[in-house]
Design a protein around this motif. Structure first.
Motif: not given
Length: 223
Positions: A126-128, A169, A133-135, A167, A106
């Protein structure tokens, strides 16, 4: 007309990446100093340190010296903020870019080449969020000073947005500062919107009028 090639980072790119990144950090010192001079409370501080010696001991030389000291403090405050940011990156994620970005699911790190020379860079993390919610976070974007205004930053932004979309997001997020005016204009033209701002807790950062700005690009709404 120059052509630009976007590709994944490789270890031999490090000297160019380091030079571009550190150069970008250092050049913001002047902008931070100019920003500090636009703050009303800083003008009030300059007025006080100028007038006080005149009223107490009648020394114009001491007044001028005090003003110079405060101006130097403004300069050093901005310089330390951006130099510290650069030093921290070089001992953290940029210490081993391949391991940190290219060997983790990621993550990503790209460079832009022009005539065989690396002229820009950008990273993805990647930031969850707690709600699921996936950023994707845009980080470390920088373009060589000699290559500005040629659309390279837009290419890097699109590369990361496309990566985030593949990915799965929901959005791309990033943080920058109010000092980086050109970057703010670019992100807004690319469709990023200000989510919120954060003042630095450090007194010296507030002297330099440095405020963090968090931007968000909504992938779902952009189609």
């Amino acid at each position: 007309m120059s052509t630009y090639n976007v590709r994944l980072y490789k270890d031999s790119d490090f000297p160019a990446v380091r030079r571009i990144f550190i150069g970008g950090c250092q050049e913001h010192t002047t902008a931070a100093f100019h920003g500090a001079l636009m703050v009303p409370r800083n003008w009030l501080l300059l007025l006080v340190v100028f007038v006080l010696p005149l009223l107490t001991i009648g020394s114009i030389l001491l007044s001028i010296l005090d003003v110079l000291i405060v101006l130097i403090l403004f300069w050093l405050s901005g310089r330390e903020f951006f130099h510290s940011y650069g030093r921290h990156a070089l001992v953290e994620d940029l210490k081993d870019i391949t391991r940190y970005y290219l060997q983790r699911e990621g993550y990503g790190f790209w460079v832009v080449e022009s005539a065989g020379e690396v002229v820009g860079m950008v990273a993805a993390v990647p930031s969850y969020l707690p709600g699921g919610e996936k950023h994707m976070e845009l980080r470390r974007m920088s373009v060589a000073s000699t290559q500005r205004g040629k659309g390279i930053a837009k290419i890097l932004c699109r590369t990361l947005i496309d990566f985030a979309r593949k990915k799965g997001c929901d959005a791309v997020i990033l943080s920058t500062t109010t000092v980086q005016v050109d970057a703010l204009k670019l992100y807004e033209k690319m469709g990023f919107r200000c989510a919120h701002t954060m003042d630095s807790p450090k007194f010296t950062d507030r002297l330099a009028r440095i405020t963090w700005v968090i931007y968000k690009y909504d992938i779902k709404k952009s189609g």
